[in-house]
Scaffold this motif. Sequence first.
Motif, short mmCIF file in Angstrom:
data_model
loop_
_atom_site.label_atom_id
_atom_site.label_comp_id
_atom_site.label_asym_id
_atom_site.label_seq_id
_atom_site.Cartn_x
_atom_site.Cartn_y
_atom_site.Cartn_z
N GLY A 107 -13.12 4.05 -13.22
CA GLY A 107 -11.73 4.84 -13.18
C GLY A 107 -11.66 5.99 -14.00
O GLY A 107 -11.31 7.01 -13.50
N MET A 151 -2.81 10.94 -7.47
CA MET A 151 -3.74 10.50 -8.32
C MET A 151 -3.20 9.82 -9.50
O MET A 151 -3.50 8.51 -10.14
CB MET A 151 -4.91 11.53 -8.68
N GLU A 154 -14.39 13.47 -5.31
CA GLU A 154 -14.84 12.56 -6.21
C GLU A 154 -15.29 11.57 -5.48
O GLU A 154 -16.64 10.81 -5.90
CB GLU A 154 -13.92 12.34 -7.47
N ALA A 187 -9.43 -2.46 -12.53
CA ALA A 187 -8.07 -1.83 -12.28
C ALA A 187 -7.35 -1.61 -13.89
O ALA A 187 -6.81 -0.58 -14.29
CB ALA A 187 -7.36 -2.65 -11.38
N LEU A 235 -7.81 0.97 -16.67
CA LEU A 235 -7.34 2.20 -16.51
C LEU A 235 -6.01 2.31 -17.14
O LEU A 235 -5.05 3.33 -16.84
CB LEU A 235 -6.99 2.95 -15.04
N ASN A 280 -12.97 9.92 -12.21
CA ASN A 280 -11.97 11.06 -12.23
C ASN A 280 -12.54 12.22 -13.11
O ASN A 280 -11.84 12.87 -13.49
CB ASN A 280 -10.71 10.58 -12.97
N ARG A 303 -1.80 6.48 -8.59
CA ARG A 303 -2.47 5.34 -8.29
C ARG A 303 -3.21 4.97 -9.91
O ARG A 303 -3.66 3.81 -9.81
CB ARG A 303 -3.79 5.91 -7.48
N ARG A 304 -3.21 5.75 -10.67
CA ARG A 304 -3.51 5.49 -11.96
C ARG A 304 -2.57 4.45 -12.72
O ARG A 304 -2.68 3.38 -13.33
CB ARG A 304 -3.75 6.40 -12.82
N MET A 310 -4.86 -1.10 -8.05
CA MET A 310 -4.61 -2.09 -6.92
C MET A 310 -6.04 -2.96 -7.04
O MET A 310 -7.05 -2.62 -7.37
CB MET A 310 -4.80 -1.18 -5.60
N ARG A 344 0.67 -1.24 -0.07
CA ARG A 344 0.01 0.12 -0.06
C ARG A 344 0.86 1.65 -0.10
O ARG A 344 0.23 2.42 -0.18
CB ARG A 344 -1.14 -0.17 1.27
N LEU A 380 -8.20 4.10 -7.87
CA LEU A 380 -8.41 4.25 -9.26
C LEU A 380 -8.16 5.79 -9.49
O LEU A 380 -8.51 6.22 -10.67
CB LEU A 380 -10.09 3.98 -9.70
N MET A 407 -1.44 4.72 -0.61
CA MET A 407 -2.63 4.34 -0.08
C MET A 407 -2.73 5.03 1.55
O MET A 407 -3.71 5.56 2.14
CB MET A 407 -3.12 3.11 0.15
N ASN A 444 1.17 2.73 -3.95
CA ASN A 444 0.06 3.47 -4.41
C ASN A 444 -0.34 4.67 -3.65
O ASN A 444 -1.37 5.24 -3.65
CB ASN A 444 -1.15 2.68 -5.03
#
Lengths: 256, 285
Positions: A112, A84, B185, A166, A169, A116, A87-88, A92, A53, B179, A58, A56
């Motif tokens: 996704g 962001m 959002e 996932a 994206l 966004n 994470r793209r 995950m 984690r 994501l 988290m 990304n």
Amino acid sequence: MLHIDNPILEFKDVSVSYTPGKNAVNQVSASIERNKITAIMGPSGCGKSTLLRAVNRMHELYPDIRITGEILIDNQNILTMNPMEVRRIAGMVFQRPNPFPTMSIYENVIAGYSLNGIRLSKKEKDELVETNLKNVGLWDEVKDALLKKGTFLSGGQQQRLCIARALALKPEVLLMDEPTSALDPIATNRIEELLLELKKDYTIVIVTHNMGQAARISDYSMFMYLGQLVEYDETQVMFTNPADSRTEEYLSGQFG
Amino acid sequence: MKDKIFRLLLMLSAALVLFICGGMVYSLVSGSLEAFGHFGFFKFITTAEWNPRPDQEEYGALSFIIGTLMTSFLALLFCIPFSISVALFTGEYFRGSKLSVIVSSVIELLAGIPSIVYGLWGFYALRPLMEQLNLSTQGFGILTASIVLAIMIIPYASSLSSEFISMVPKDLKEGAYSLGATRMEVIRHVILPNSGSGVFASYILALGRALGETMAVTMLIGNTENIPRSLSSTGNSMASIIANQFGESDGLKLSSLIAIGLLLFMITAVINFIGKLVISKFNKV
Ligand SMILES: Nc1ncnc2c1ncn2[C@@H]1O[C@H](COP(=O)(O)OP(=O)(O)OP(=O)(O)O)[C@@H](O)[C@H]1O
Ligand SMILES: [Mg+2]
């Protein structure tokens, strides 16, 4: 000594702590090879999820968590990137399937984008949904029920839906935290086959408790213990000839 | 044996609740029969007349029904943006932090303040302000009452909806963040849709409270027996007219007040029913 030719991901002295003075992940350094499957193993509580984690970002959702060290994706420090975006790039998949219950299967796959605020034409959406559901082998099972809620699916189907979500994206890395631990052997099998397929296009880092799974699908394996990276090697080497006695004990089922 | 006694006790108390509710409906209905008999149900609820002169007595509930609905829905309208913000503050942004605990306890404190205190505050603080701002003559009226009502129901709506917002599973939120979604959002597409029915229920509860609120409204609405034509005009609510006039009433007038009570009871029941209906629809989807 393990040699990584073409790393996509690098950990440099990464430590993570939930409570001050206690590192759940302690000074982990490792590089992850591109387009391979790397398994992270170790007894419960050793810091596998915590390490995953960190990639990304988290942990930033929880203000008490502290991270030191550096993580690079494609040679770029993730802290210099927009979270962001990180994470793209690094998608995950979670231990428990978590499709969005208020969205249909169709909407889940493209979540996704919609989350966004990225606008897609109907055709682009249709294509994304079809390719990615085909990628995870779910298309034939759900193509007539795309507008039903994702939560109506079985556990294994839900997990594949989450993988499709996932993948939609187009990430470079797929971080998977025990993605099959909630699934039965048949569903697990399907996902393992899927991962072997996906490795052509993606780099996969997978946390698993299942040594058989690591042996079956991974190219590289990490063994963690009490927050430390004890051993990291090609899976074949680690399973046949572990260098550390703790790895050996774990692999022979003596603890964990 | 013990089990049997316990079951009997449970059944008795359930029966008692039903009995009390039934008794209440019975006395409301029997008390209002005279008024409905005299004017007719439909005429009673569509007439705005309120004339106690002995030779030409005429009573209708329309002004008060409108007064009640206007103040309550206006209060709900004012309350929504504030309570959503507070609920997101305590249930999401600062969930589990000291700040959120402090805010939550202040809100609980607000919920516990007796309505007469709100009424006093409205009378001595808000009313002069409304007067100065030229929003109504003397500061009384629908708007003043609605603002105080809104302040009174904000604690209910926000503490309850905060519960529902904080109950949205971490899995889902993390799924959305993973994501690449931003916090806004995640709130818009995950948190609010997934707590929607609960948040809606909170507002229904708040509305129910606004509908029946008496004291603070009486002190601020102006207590005039007319249909309120604008936000600044005075009027009266169903609960307030009853409280104001039942002591000096008998005969047809008393029966008319009881009939208004019955109507208020019915409106509240309908609102609750609609709330439950929407919630069960939400849950099914
Ligand atoms: N949110 C949290 N707050 C405090 N401590 C935590 C938190 N999450 C994990 N920990 C602690 O950090 C350590 C590592 O946890 P982590 O979840 O990374 O282990 P894991 O290897 O993934 O275990 P498992 O195999 O059971 O999933 C554990 O000692 C755990 O108690
Ligand atoms: Mg874990």
